[in-house]
Each structure stands twice: as C-alpha cells, then as structure tokens.
Design a protein around this motif. Structure first.
Motif, PDB file in Angstrom:
ATOM      1  N   GLY A 273       0.770  -1.180   0.206  1.00  0.00           N
ATOM      2  CA  GLY A 273       0.207  -0.091  -0.091  1.00  0.00           C
ATOM      3  C   GLY A 273       0.859   1.128   0.026  1.00  0.00           C
ATOM      4  O   GLY A 273       2.024   1.252   0.563  1.00  0.00           O
ATOM      5  N   TYR A 274       0.305   2.343  -0.546  1.00  0.00           N
ATOM      6  CA  TYR A 274       1.079   3.574  -0.610  1.00  0.00           C
ATOM      7  C   TYR A 274       1.540   4.004   0.710  1.00  0.00           C
ATOM      8  O   TYR A 274       2.679   4.302   0.905  1.00  0.00           O
ATOM      9  CB  TYR A 274       0.258   4.667  -1.369  1.00  0.00           C
ATOM     10  CG  TYR A 274       0.996   6.135  -1.465  1.00  0.00           C
ATOM     11  CD1 TYR A 274       2.178   6.274  -1.993  1.00  0.00           C
ATOM     12  CD2 TYR A 274       0.504   6.943  -0.594  1.00  0.00           C
ATOM     13  CE1 TYR A 274       2.599   7.663  -1.960  1.00  0.00           C
ATOM     14  CE2 TYR A 274       1.066   8.220  -0.654  1.00  0.00           C
ATOM     15  CZ  TYR A 274       1.982   8.568  -1.155  1.00  0.00           C
ATOM     16  OH  TYR A 274       2.712   9.840  -1.076  1.00  0.00           O
ATOM     17  N   HIS A 275       0.622   4.259   1.658  1.00  0.00           N
ATOM     18  CA  HIS A 275       0.826   4.757   2.827  1.00  0.00           C
ATOM     19  C   HIS A 275       1.921   4.203   3.661  1.00  0.00           C
ATOM     20  O   HIS A 275       2.900   4.599   4.395  1.00  0.00           O
ATOM     21  CB  HIS A 275      -0.379   4.922   3.701  1.00  0.00           C
ATOM     22  CG  HIS A 275      -0.308   5.827   4.909  1.00  0.00           C
ATOM     23  ND1 HIS A 275       0.346   5.795   5.890  1.00  0.00           N
ATOM     24  CD2 HIS A 275      -0.978   6.961   5.101  1.00  0.00           C
ATOM     25  CE1 HIS A 275       0.474   6.774   6.786  1.00  0.00           C
ATOM     26  NE2 HIS A 275      -0.472   7.473   6.359  1.00  0.00           N
ATOM     27  N   ARG A 276       2.056   2.643   3.743  1.00  0.00           N
ATOM     28  CA  ARG A 276       2.829   1.932   4.309  1.00  0.00           C
ATOM     29  C   ARG A 276       4.312   1.753   3.857  1.00  0.00           C
ATOM     30  O   ARG A 276       5.179   1.462   4.487  1.00  0.00           O
ATOM     31  CB  ARG A 276       2.308   0.399   4.550  1.00  0.00           C
ATOM     32  CG  ARG A 276       3.031  -0.153   5.774  1.00  0.00           C
ATOM     33  CD  ARG A 276       3.171   0.417   7.068  1.00  0.00           C
ATOM     34  NE  ARG A 276       3.888  -0.314   8.047  1.00  0.00           N
ATOM     35  CZ  ARG A 276       3.934  -0.053   9.479  1.00  0.00           C
ATOM     36  NH1 ARG A 276       3.513   0.990   9.767  1.00  0.00           N
ATOM     37  NH2 ARG A 276       4.389  -0.744  10.321  1.00  0.00           N
ATOM     38  N   THR A 277       4.379   2.191   2.464  1.00  0.00           N
ATOM     39  CA  THR A 277       5.514   1.885   1.561  1.00  0.00           C
ATOM     40  C   THR A 277       6.539   3.269   2.128  1.00  0.00           C
ATOM     41  O   THR A 277       6.227   4.361   2.134  1.00  0.00           O
ATOM     42  CB  THR A 277       5.461   1.713   0.122  1.00  0.00           C
ATOM     43  OG1 THR A 277       4.464   0.601  -0.100  1.00  0.00           O
ATOM     44  CG2 THR A 277       6.698   1.694  -0.528  1.00  0.00           C
ATOM     45  N   SER A 278       7.799   3.108   2.339  1.00  0.00           N
ATOM     46  CA  SER A 278       8.415   3.884   2.795  1.00  0.00           C
ATOM     47  C   SER A 278       9.735   4.029   1.590  1.00  0.00           C
ATOM     48  O   SER A 278       9.494   3.127   0.750  1.00  0.00           O
ATOM     49  CB  SER A 278       9.375   3.581   3.899  1.00  0.00           C
ATOM     50  OG  SER A 278      10.385   2.685   3.889  1.00  0.00           O
ATOM     51  N   VAL A 279      10.222   5.327   1.613  1.00  0.00           N
ATOM     52  CA  VAL A 279      11.450   5.202   0.570  1.00  0.00           C
ATOM     53  C   VAL A 279      12.693   4.419   0.830  1.00  0.00           C
ATOM     54  O   VAL A 279      13.108   3.632  -0.219  1.00  0.00           O
ATOM     55  CB  VAL A 279      12.132   6.763   0.605  1.00  0.00           C
ATOM     56  CG1 VAL A 279      13.287   6.990  -0.228  1.00  0.00           C
ATOM     57  CG2 VAL A 279      10.991   7.899   0.291  1.00  0.00           C
ATOM     58  N   THR A 357      -8.120   5.854  -5.477  1.00  0.00           N
ATOM     59  CA  THR A 357      -9.681   5.332  -5.279  1.00  0.00           C
ATOM     60  C   THR A 357      -9.863   5.348  -3.663  1.00  0.00           C
ATOM     61  O   THR A 357     -10.900   5.842  -3.386  1.00  0.00           O
ATOM     62  CB  THR A 357      -9.700   3.790  -5.431  1.00  0.00           C
ATOM     63  OG1 THR A 357      -9.138   3.471  -6.628  1.00  0.00           O
ATOM     64  CG2 THR A 357     -10.872   3.131  -5.238  1.00  0.00           C
ATOM     65  N   GLU A 358      -8.667   5.189  -2.753  1.00  0.00           N
ATOM     66  CA  GLU A 358      -9.126   5.061  -1.386  1.00  0.00           C
ATOM     67  C   GLU A 358      -8.567   6.569  -0.663  1.00  0.00           C
ATOM     68  O   GLU A 358      -8.485   6.611   0.541  1.00  0.00           O
ATOM     69  CB  GLU A 358      -8.568   3.990  -0.689  1.00  0.00           C
ATOM     70  CG  GLU A 358      -8.962   2.599  -1.248  1.00  0.00           C
ATOM     71  CD  GLU A 358      -8.490   1.580  -0.748  1.00  0.00           C
ATOM     72  OE1 GLU A 358      -7.499   1.551   0.236  1.00  0.00           O
ATOM     73  OE2 GLU A 358      -8.472   0.374  -1.198  1.00  0.00           O
ATOM     74  N   HIS A 359      -8.455   7.645  -1.491  1.00  0.00           N
ATOM     75  CA  HIS A 359      -8.093   8.663  -0.988  1.00  0.00           C
ATOM     76  C   HIS A 359      -6.920   8.935  -0.030  1.00  0.00           C
ATOM     77  O   HIS A 359      -6.849   9.503   0.947  1.00  0.00           O
ATOM     78  CB  HIS A 359      -9.136   9.518  -0.134  1.00  0.00           C
ATOM     79  CG  HIS A 359     -10.503   9.781  -0.895  1.00  0.00           C
ATOM     80  ND1 HIS A 359     -11.606  10.402  -0.465  1.00  0.00           N
ATOM     81  CD2 HIS A 359     -10.552   9.823  -2.373  1.00  0.00           C
ATOM     82  CE1 HIS A 359     -12.316  10.591  -1.411  1.00  0.00           C
ATOM     83  NE2 HIS A 359     -11.803  10.576  -2.558  1.00  0.00           N
ATOM     84  N   ARG A 360      -5.840   8.148  -0.610  1.00  0.00           N
ATOM     85  CA  ARG A 360      -4.507   7.562   0.106  1.00  0.00           C
ATOM     86  C   ARG A 360      -3.601   9.214  -0.003  1.00  0.00           C
ATOM     87  O   ARG A 360      -2.415   8.983   0.414  1.00  0.00           O
ATOM     88  CB  ARG A 360      -4.046   6.636   0.036  1.00  0.00           C
ATOM     89  CG  ARG A 360      -4.800   5.562   0.726  1.00  0.00           C
ATOM     90  CD  ARG A 360      -4.182   4.138   0.636  1.00  0.00           C
ATOM     91  NE  ARG A 360      -5.054   2.926   0.654  1.00  0.00           N
ATOM     92  CZ  ARG A 360      -4.784   2.008   0.489  1.00  0.00           C
ATOM     93  NH1 ARG A 360      -3.584   1.384   0.075  1.00  0.00           N
ATOM     94  NH2 ARG A 360      -5.678   0.890   0.588  1.00  0.00           N
TER      95      ARG A 360
END
Length: 445
Positions: A273-279, A357-360
């Motif tokens: 998921g975008y939010h949990r992925t870090s650089v 889609t999920e407003h992240r």
C-alpha cells in the motif's frame, strides 16, 4: 471476525472480563467509539494512541489497561463490523430465478450497503492497514475467507449452472465491496445508493441465474435515472513530472536506474500500500542507495505522481482498445485477451490506483489523473452497454461502474484465495460475469 472465531485477547481486560465491571466496560466502549471517529477523520496511520486517549477523556495508561495498542482497537472494530456482515448474510432468504429470490438478493445488497455505510471507516482502510506487518492481516484474511465460504455455501444450495460456488462468491464479495467503496468515495457519477443497489441487483441476479425471466426482474420497483453520457475531464498539467520527462536528458545508465526505482515502487505500493511503503522499502527493493532516489524524486508523493502518470497513460490505451471490442459477443477472444492484459496491468499498478480510489494521497495531480482514467475507461464500457437492448430496468452508467469494479478488483481478489485462482481461471470468471450479468437479458415466459 465471525462470532464463532473470536480474537484472542488478554484475559484480564477482555470485553467480557468480570474484572472490568460496568464502568470499565463503558470505558472500553468509549475507546472503541472515539477510535472509529478518529480513524475516519485522520486515517489509522495518522491517529495516535495519545489522540484516542485524549478524545476518550482518559489517560494513556488507562487506555493501555484495555488495549495494548492501535492494532488491537482496530481488530475490535473489525470484529464488530464483521459480526454485522455475518448477521446480514445469515438472514438471506432463498436465492434463485424467482420473484422471491430476486427480492431476497436486492434486500441483502441493501442491508450490506447499510453495514458498509455504518462502518465505512473500517472497510475503506482495512486494505492499507492489513498491509502492515501486524496481527491485523491474518484476522482480515480469516474473516474474508470465512465470509466468502459462507456465501459459497449459500450459493451451493441454489442450483447454480455454469459457475463454481467458491468463484461466484469471490466475485460477488469483491464487486459489492468495491461498489460500496466507490459510492462512499464519490466515484459513481452522482448515483445514489438505491440506484446503485438496484442495478447491481439486476447484474448479480443475471450473473447467478441468467435464465431469470424478464417479469421477475420487472417485479421490483427499481430506480433507473435517465441515461447520461460520462464527461471526461481534461488531463492535468504534468509537464516535467512523467518518467519520460524526468529521464529525457539522462544517460542510459541513469534512465535504467529510474526505471528500476519505478518498477520497485509499483511493486511495493501493490504489496504494502502507498501509505505503508517507505522510501527505504523502494530503494532496498531496487538495490540502489537512498540518495539516488532523491536525485530524481523530491519525495514519496512526487514518486507516486510519476508512477500514476505512467499508469493512467496505460489506462488510456486500454480504454481505446476496449472501444474496438464487442464485449457482448459470447466468448469473444479479443475480450479475453484484453481482460488478460487488464489483469496484468492492475497487478502492476494496483497500489497507485488504490492510492487514488481510497483517498490515500493529497496530490491534486493524482486525483485528476484518477478521475480522467476512470471516466475514459467507463465511457468505453458505457458505449457497449448502451448498444444492448433490455426489457428490464438497468442503468448503463451503473453498469460501467460495475465493469470498472470488476476489472480493477477481481484479479486481486482471486489472488487472495487459498489456493488462488490462476490468471486463466480469473479471466474466465470475468468473462462469465460480463456475459451473464450484462447480456443474459432475461427470458420471456
């Protein structure tokens, strides 16, 4: 999350612990209620334990007497909404190609939508929360598998023809959840809940029972607004933001490095998921130094924008291809090949698409790209759906939304099964959904 498989909690402070008493039970309920509010307002990841304690009017130490942390509060909420879904599912009456069967299906979808609306915060966020390495994912998987199996068992008693109950249940759960999500996030062109439920009821009735007589579908007072075109918004200004623009003046070696980062980012966004992925996750997966990332991207959101531009260019291509295919033709090999390409595309860009889609993401570019990509694909599907004459009420615009939900969610849902469906089996299932749900047409008796 079913009532028969409760989550194991600490004995001293569980919800039914005799050591809590009525005052403690009220405190626990208050913690859960304010957590739901905060998760809805700020998201799970942006809500701290301190914020929950403050809104509940208790100390941080008191909160820890009832829950070890946020994960456990989230699981408590999942238990609540999971039990609500199971209660509704257990009350489904007999399904089949009859007036009673269709009415029962329509009722079930309405009740399901009500549960989704009540616990929308949980349903919207559970995918991103599940991507964390916590105890949440096994519980969500257990609930999903249990719920799918419950629906499959019901369908096994319905004398289905041409469908395997487990696959059919997976399609239904995936579609209904995604349609509810799209309605909640305002991705359905202003259609209200009742209009969505009615046309989704028709689609699923024909998917399950394609021999349903026309008069059965006409037996309910279904809502169908006037047919409308789908306006395609202009593409946002993205000069200098695309992968091509960023690599135009680079050496071949540097351009290859950017490509490695983009591929790694797409894979990590899809997995975590975008939010949990870090650089750090991205550079570790790509096998490059952290400093290298910042040579080409300002931050993670800038990186997401670049990937989304690439992804939504791909959607433009897929939509153009779809407009040349007759999706109503039974067993159309061109449609089958297109669905296979879509499944591969969705796997590659699932995390980026979900971020919209999920407003992240707070990026207006991502939002505008998503709106255009959605409209382009939906318009292509709508053109085909409008060409088919129906003797029963059905909103083609909702049909286009169903089509999008089908191709964007079902490939991922079938991979989550144990064992997962193969790509060929998934495409076959999507073909059945389209042929039966959209074009079975009902029969005259």
């Amino acid at each position: 999350m079913s009532e028969t498989t409760p989550i194991t909690r600490r004995a001293s402070y569980g919800p039914s612990s005799p050591e809590i008493g009525s005052r403690g039970a009220n405190t626990r309920t208050k913690i859960v209620e304010v957590s739901l509010e905060l998760f809805g307002e700020f998201g799970f990841f942006n809500t701290s334990v301190d914020a929950i304690a403050k809104r509940a009017g208790i100390s941080r130490a008191t909160l820890y007497q009832y829950f070890p942390g946020k994960d456990e509060i989230f699981l408590e909420l999942l238990n609540v909404c999971g039990r609500a879904l199971f209660r509704v599912a257990r009350r489904i009456g007999p399904l089949g190609p009859t007036k009673v069967g269709f009415d029962n299906l329509n009722w079930w979808l309405g009740e399901w939508s009500w549960v989704f609306d009540k616990y929308s915060t949980m349903f919207v966020q559970w995918t991103s929360v599940a991507a964390t390495d916590t105890e949440v994912l096994p519980e969500i998987n257990r609930f999903t598998e249990g719920y799918n199996q419950h629906i499959a068992d019901r369908l096994a008693d319905c004398d289905l023809h041409g469908l395997e109950p487990r696959a059919a249940a997976t399609a239904i759960v995936a579609l209904v959840h995604r349609i509810n999500l799209l309605q909640y996030t305002d991705r359905v062109y202003g259609r209200d809940v009742e209009t969505l439920i009615d046309s989704l009821s028709v689609f699923l009735q024909l998917f399950l029972f394609p021999d349903t007589p026309t008069e059965v579908i006409n037996s309910l007072d279904l809502r169908v607004p006037p047919v409308a075109a789908i306006d395609i918004p202009d593409a946002p200004k993205t000069a200098g933001l695309s992968i091509e623009d960023r690599t135009a003046s680079l050496t071949k070696r540097a351009a290859n490095t950017v490509r490695k980062l983009v591929d790694a980012g797409s894979a990590q966004f899809a997995q975590r998921g975008y939010h949990r992925t870090s650089v750090d996750d991205v550079v570790d997966h790509a096998g490059v130094a952290r400093g290298t990332f910042y040579k080409y991207f300002a931050d993670k959101q800038d990186f997401l924008i670049a990937i989304c531009i690439e992804g939504f260019h791909g959607i433009d291509v897929l939509a153009a291809q779809l407009s040349e295919i007759d999706i109503s033709a039974p067993g159309n090999p061109e449609l089958r090949e297109w669905l296979s390409r879509v499944a591969q595309f969705m796997r590659q860009y699932a995390g980026s698409i979900d971020a919209w889609t999920e407003h992240r993401s707070d990026s207006t570019v991502v939002a505008e790209l998503g709106a255009r990509g959605q409209a382009v694909l939906d318009s292509a599907a709508l053109a085909d759906l409008n060409r088919h004459r129906r003797d029963y009420p059905f909103d083609p615009v909702v049909g286009a939304v169903i089509f999008r939900a089908l191709v964007s969610r079902l490939p991922q849902a079938t991979e989550e099964l144990t064992p997962p469906l193969s790509e060929d089996e998934t495409v076959t299932l999507m073909m059945a959904c389209i042929a039966r749900g959209f074009f079975a047409g009902g029969t005259q008796t």
